[in-house]
Structure formats: structure tokens, C-alpha cells
Design an enzyme around this catalytic site. Structure first.
Site, PDB file in Angstrom:
ATOM      1  N   CYS A   5       0.870  -1.185   0.000  1.00  0.00           N
ATOM      2  CA  CYS A   5       0.000   0.000   0.000  1.00  0.00           C
ATOM      3  C   CYS A   5       0.902   1.229   0.000  1.00  0.00           C
ATOM      4  CB  CYS A   5      -0.912  -0.002   1.226  1.00  0.00           C
ATOM      5  SG  CYS A   5      -1.799   1.557   1.439  1.00  0.00           S
ATOM      6  N   CYS A   8       0.444   3.505   3.086  1.00  0.00           N
ATOM      7  CA  CYS A   8       1.077   2.959   4.298  1.00  0.00           C
ATOM      8  C   CYS A   8       2.586   3.200   4.246  1.00  0.00           C
ATOM      9  CB  CYS A   8       0.779   1.471   4.453  1.00  0.00           C
ATOM     10  SG  CYS A   8      -0.876   1.124   5.114  1.00  0.00           S
ATOM     11  N   HIS A  47      -4.784   1.728   8.211  1.00  0.00           N
ATOM     12  CA  HIS A  47      -5.120   1.282   6.855  1.00  0.00           C
ATOM     13  C   HIS A  47      -6.579   0.846   6.808  1.00  0.00           C
ATOM     14  CE1 HIS A  47      -4.515  -0.396   2.824  1.00  0.00           C
ATOM     15  NE2 HIS A  47      -5.383  -1.319   3.229  1.00  0.00           N
ATOM     16  N   ASN A  88     -13.185   9.592  -2.988  1.00  0.00           N
ATOM     17  CA  ASN A  88     -13.539   8.713  -4.093  1.00  0.00           C
ATOM     18  C   ASN A  88     -13.627   7.297  -3.535  1.00  0.00           C
ATOM     19  OD1 ASN A  88     -13.364  10.889  -5.912  1.00  0.00           O
ATOM     20  ND2 ASN A  88     -11.170  10.566  -6.174  1.00  0.00           N
ATOM     21  N   THR A  96      -8.278   5.177  -6.804  1.00  0.00           N
ATOM     22  CA  THR A  96      -7.136   4.465  -7.403  1.00  0.00           C
ATOM     23  C   THR A  96      -6.158   3.954  -6.343  1.00  0.00           C
ATOM     24  OG1 THR A  96      -5.943   6.553  -7.723  1.00  0.00           O
ATOM     25  CG2 THR A  96      -7.247   5.752  -9.577  1.00  0.00           C
ATOM     26  N   HIS A 101      -8.744   8.087   1.911  1.00  0.00           N
ATOM     27  CA  HIS A 101      -8.146   9.421   1.994  1.00  0.00           C
ATOM     28  C   HIS A 101      -9.161  10.428   1.479  1.00  0.00           C
ATOM     29  CE1 HIS A 101      -7.260   7.619  -1.919  1.00  0.00           C
ATOM     30  NE2 HIS A 101      -7.409   8.832  -2.426  1.00  0.00           N
ATOM     31  N   HIS A 103      -9.417  14.261  -0.474  1.00  0.00           N
ATOM     32  CA  HIS A 103      -8.729  15.281  -1.256  1.00  0.00           C
ATOM     33  C   HIS A 103      -9.229  16.641  -0.770  1.00  0.00           C
ATOM     34  CE1 HIS A 103      -7.542  12.477  -4.661  1.00  0.00           C
ATOM     35  NE2 HIS A 103      -8.517  11.790  -4.088  1.00  0.00           N
TER      36      HIS A 103
HETATM   37  P1  5GP Z   1      -7.906   8.467  -5.566  1.00  0.00           P
HETATM   38  O1  5GP Z   1      -8.009   8.380  -7.070  1.00  0.00           O
HETATM   39  O2  5GP Z   1      -7.630   7.100  -4.972  1.00  0.00           O
HETATM   40  O3  5GP Z   1      -9.043   9.163  -4.911  1.00  0.00           O
HETATM   41  O4  5GP Z   1      -6.668   9.406  -5.266  1.00  0.00           O
HETATM   42  C1  5GP Z   1      -5.353   8.980  -5.242  1.00  0.00           C
HETATM   43  C2  5GP Z   1      -4.485  10.219  -5.331  1.00  0.00           C
HETATM   44  O5  5GP Z   1      -3.184   9.880  -4.872  1.00  0.00           O
HETATM   45  C3  5GP Z   1      -4.333  10.775  -6.739  1.00  0.00           C
HETATM   46  O6  5GP Z   1      -4.765  12.134  -6.781  1.00  0.00           O
HETATM   47  C4  5GP Z   1      -2.836  10.640  -7.032  1.00  0.00           C
HETATM   48  O7  5GP Z   1      -2.305  11.728  -7.764  1.00  0.00           O
HETATM   49  C5  5GP Z   1      -2.235  10.552  -5.641  1.00  0.00           C
HETATM   50  N1  5GP Z   1      -1.027   9.761  -5.557  1.00  0.00           N
HETATM   51  C6  5GP Z   1      -0.807   8.533  -6.099  1.00  0.00           C
HETATM   52  N2  5GP Z   1       0.411   8.090  -5.767  1.00  0.00           N
HETATM   53  C7  5GP Z   1       0.974   9.060  -5.007  1.00  0.00           C
HETATM   54  C8  5GP Z   1       2.262   9.182  -4.376  1.00  0.00           C
HETATM   55  O8  5GP Z   1       3.106   8.296  -4.434  1.00  0.00           O
HETATM   56  N3  5GP Z   1       2.490  10.334  -3.680  1.00  0.00           N
HETATM   57  C9  5GP Z   1       1.561  11.329  -3.577  1.00  0.00           C
HETATM   58  N4  5GP Z   1       1.896  12.409  -2.877  1.00  0.00           N
HETATM   59  N5  5GP Z   1       0.355  11.245  -4.165  1.00  0.00           N
HETATM   60  C10 5GP Z   1       0.068  10.129  -4.863  1.00  0.00           C
HETATM   61 ZN    ZN Z   2      -2.484   1.518   3.572  1.00  0.00          ZN
END
Ligand code: 5GP
Ligand code: ZN
Length: 115
Positions: A5, A8, A47, A88, A96, A101, A103
């Protein structure tokens, strides 16, 4: 800590990130691919795979995230005009990274409905 993860690993500081806030329950980092002038991810240290996996034990953490979001928005000077706090959930929600989390997005206006 879940194997494989990325959040994590970021929380454990095994992977680098730009940390904007940290306490015993959450970490807030800059999104690596920002969708707005301010794009912060607020991540619980526990987690939890998604909002769909939440249970009563997580109420304290989830309430805390809202408070951290509100405080950070003020600190980052996006509170006066307003901002968006987004979760999301799973595939159709656009998730993704499967560690829950939020935003925190600001610095520009956002459309509604989101599309
Ligand atoms: P989700 O699509 O799951 O709601 O958001 C995942 C977010 O994590 C995306 O906006 C993506 O840009 C961000 N993200 C993915 N990998 C990393 C990373 O390694 N570091 C940081 N700071 N953000 C990440
Ligand atoms: Zn995790």
C-alpha cells in the site's frame, strides 16, 4: 500497515512525500499530480481500504479528518473563497489508491455536478 500500500509506505516514511501536517491519527501530504492550485491528501494512519470498509471504531478518525481539513484550509488561505473535500469510493467513485483518503482541493472554483 498493509503490504503493497503506497499510502502505508508514505505514512511509515519508507516512501518520500511532501508532508504538510502530521499527528498521531493522520498525515496530510501534497498530491503528486495536483488537480488544483492547492491539492492535499488527508490520510488516516490506520489502513482502511475505502469508505465502504468503515465501521464504528473509525468514527473518531473520520471526525478528526474533517477538523484537520477545516484547519488546513484556513492555514493554506483557501477557506475564505471556499474549497472542496472529496472522497472517491471504489471503482466507480474513481478511487485508485485503496487506503482511504480525502482530497482537499482549493485555489480555484469547482463545478457542480462534478461530471
Ligand atoms: P484516488 O483516485 O484514490 O481518490 O486518489 C489517489 C491520489 O493519490 C491521486 O490524486 C494521485 O495523484 C495521488 N497519488 C498517487 N500516488 C501518489 C504518491 O506516491 N504520492 C503522492 N503524494 N500522491 C500520490
Ligand atoms: Zn495503507
Amino acid at each position: 500497515m498493509a503490504d503493497d500500500c503506497i499510502f502505508c509506505k508514505i505514512i511509515a516514511k519508507d516512501m518520500p512525500s511532501k508532508i504538510v501536517y502530521e499527528d498521531d491519527k493522520v498525515m496530510a501530504i501534497e498530491d503528486i499530480n495536483p488537480a488544483a492550485p492547492v491539492h492535499i491528501l488527508i490520510i488516516p494512519k490506520k489502513h482502511i481500504p475505502s469508505l465502504d470498509a468503515l465501521n464504528e471504531d473509525d468514527l473518531n478518525i473520520m471526525g478528526h479528518i474533517q477538523l484537520v481539513a477545516s484547519r488546513l484550509a484556513r492555514e493554506l488561505k483557501i477557506a475564505e473563497n471556499g474549497y472542496r473535500l472529496v472522497n472517491n469510493c471504489k471503482e466507480w467513485g474513481g478511487q485508485t489508491v485503496f487506503h482511504i483518503h480525502y482530497h482537499l482541493l482549493g485555489g480555484r472554483p469547482f463545478a457542480w455536478p462534478p461530471g
